[in-house]
Design a protein around this motif. Structure first.
Motif, PDB file in Angstrom:
ATOM      1  N   HIS A   1      -0.207 -41.728  53.313  1.00  0.00           N
ATOM      2  CA  HIS A   1       0.359 -41.046  54.478  1.00  0.00           C
ATOM      3  C   HIS A   1       1.848 -40.736  54.349  1.00  0.00           C
ATOM      4  CE1 HIS A   1      -3.323 -42.924  56.160  1.00  0.00           C
ATOM      5  NE2 HIS A   1      -3.372 -41.799  56.854  1.00  0.00           N
ATOM      6  N   CYS A   2       2.495 -41.196  53.298  1.00  0.00           N
ATOM      7  CA  CYS A   2       3.922 -40.914  53.158  1.00  0.00           C
ATOM      8  C   CYS A   2       4.126 -39.426  52.871  1.00  0.00           C
ATOM      9  CB  CYS A   2       4.547 -41.752  52.043  1.00  0.00           C
ATOM     10  SG  CYS A   2       4.062 -41.267  50.365  1.00  0.00           S
ATOM     11  N   PRO A   3       5.263 -38.858  53.270  1.00  0.00           N
ATOM     12  CA  PRO A   3       5.496 -37.427  53.023  1.00  0.00           C
ATOM     13  C   PRO A   3       5.578 -37.136  51.531  1.00  0.00           C
ATOM     14  CG  PRO A   3       7.491 -38.500  53.818  1.00  0.00           C
ATOM     15  CD  PRO A   3       6.394 -39.502  53.970  1.00  0.00           C
ATOM     16  N   LYS A   4       5.074 -35.976  51.136  1.00  0.00           N
ATOM     17  CA  LYS A   4       5.124 -35.602  49.720  1.00  0.00           C
ATOM     18  C   LYS A   4       6.558 -35.422  49.235  1.00  0.00           C
ATOM     19  CE  LYS A   4       0.603 -33.310  49.658  1.00  0.00           C
ATOM     20  NZ  LYS A   4      -0.122 -32.046  49.379  1.00  0.00           N
ATOM     21  N   SER A   5       7.470 -35.272  50.166  1.00  0.00           N
ATOM     22  CA  SER A   5       8.880 -35.059  49.813  1.00  0.00           C
ATOM     23  C   SER A   5       9.659 -36.358  49.689  1.00  0.00           C
ATOM     24  CB  SER A   5       9.548 -34.181  50.879  1.00  0.00           C
ATOM     25  OG  SER A   5       9.489 -34.818  52.156  1.00  0.00           O
TER      26      SER A   5
END
Length: 334
Positions: free
Chosen positions: A176-180
């Motif tokens: 769930h962490c942002p790809k950025s």
């Protein structure tokens, strides 16, 4: 002063710690953003205050060091008497916040979270994110997985069927962490510069790397001006570059071209599988072809007809792009 973690760049173009000001600023901001994201997930109280992470830049190399007593050195800014702003350690702030919450019945017990442990865990989880994405070759949100309840671990399988096992407690964050999350750190990776993230465990260090072949998995440009403006919408072009990622679910691959990553999708009626032999390298130690020639049509329009800052390519052909001497062939505009 002792340190429990580091982030550093190594390579031919790092000499005695000399690093461009823009690259250095991007690296520090990238590290701050990555640590801050996880810390504020674990300790929501930090979202309401201003604070900075204490980082030391090591002389002789570009190396950001995270001290063991990070919770004592971190400071937050809060309102004091008569509206004045005062700085106190984040450890003290969390203790005061927990005591107030406990008195007001907001918490069952006074909770003084271990910020040092949280920051250590934030660096460790960055290592697991890097290892996961490198193994899966993408931020795969729906991996094929098996669970070992006895060891509290999870094993995920990439499209080649290869297994990678890691602590199950990190799975939810990774998915769930942002790809950025590593964008700011990965942007400084080049053919001559590798990013290393290290965490100390007793006397040993665990180290994870992002090399140039992995850069496109973690970095997406954030530009206000047109990226590669010479690539006009509707142009049929032949570009030569390096494949850095491929995603069968999204039916796309990334082409590193002139320090940018261009998203390439098969032309209508074809799938990425039709280019598999041209994308996947048969050379030992290489996942993707080192240099390729890609033929395709440039797309710079959104679905509602607006101009896109960053181009993508609808591909009709992929070929190896090396001459008899192993030299990459030059680009062509058709």
């Amino acid at each position: 002063m002792k340190y429990f973690a580091y982030v550093k760049y190594v390579g031919e173009d790092i000499h005695d710690g000399v690093f461009g000001a823009k690259a250095s600023a991007a690296a520090l901001l990238g590290l701050d953003a990555a640590l801050r994201y996880y810390a504020e997930q674990e300790i929501p109280e930090l979202k309401d205050v201003e604070y900075d992470f204490p980082i030391k830049i090591q002389e002789g190399s570009w190396e950001a060091l995270v001290p063991e007593n990070v919770e004592e050195l971190m400071q937050v800014v809060k309102a004091g008497g008569m509206g004045a702003l005062v700085a106190i350690s984040v450890k003290q702030y969390l203790k005061i916040t927990a005591e107030i919450a406990a008195k007001e019945g907001l918490l069952e017990t006074g909770l003084a979270k271990d910020i040092g442990k949280t920051i250590r865990k934030s660096v460790e989880i960055l290592q697991w994110v890097v290892s996961y994405v490198k193994h899966m070759r993408s931020f795969d949100r729906e991996p094929k997985a098996t669970f070992d309840r006895d060891n509290n671990s999870v094993t995920v399988y990439n499209k080649e069927g290869e297994a990678f096992t890691f602590p199950q407690k990190y799975l939810d964050f990774i998915l769930h962490c942002p790809k950025s999350i590593l964008n700011g750190l990965a942007r400084n990776v080049t053919e001559k510069r590798t990013l290393k993230i290290g965490v100390r465990h007793g006397t040993d260090w665990s180290v994870t790397e992002i090399g140039n072949e992995d850069r496109g998995l973690f970095y997406e440009e954030e530009e206000e001006e047109d990226v590669l403006p010479e690539l006009k919408h509707g142009d049929l072009v032949v570009l030569h570059g390096v494949i850095v990622r491929a995603n069968e679910k999204e039916q796309s691959f990334g082409l590193q071209y002139k320090d940018h990553i261009i998203t390439c999708k098969p032309e209508e009626g074809r799938t990425i599988g039709s280019f598999k032999n041209e994308i996947i390298s048969s050379r030992s130690g290489k996942l993707y072809q080192t240099h390729v020639k890609v033929v395709g049509v440039v797309d710079r329009l959104t679905e509602d007809g607006r101009h896109k800052i960053k181009p993508r390519l609808f591909v009709s052909e992929v070929q190896a792009a090396m001459d008899e001497n192993g030299t990459p062939i030059q680009d062509e505009m058709l």
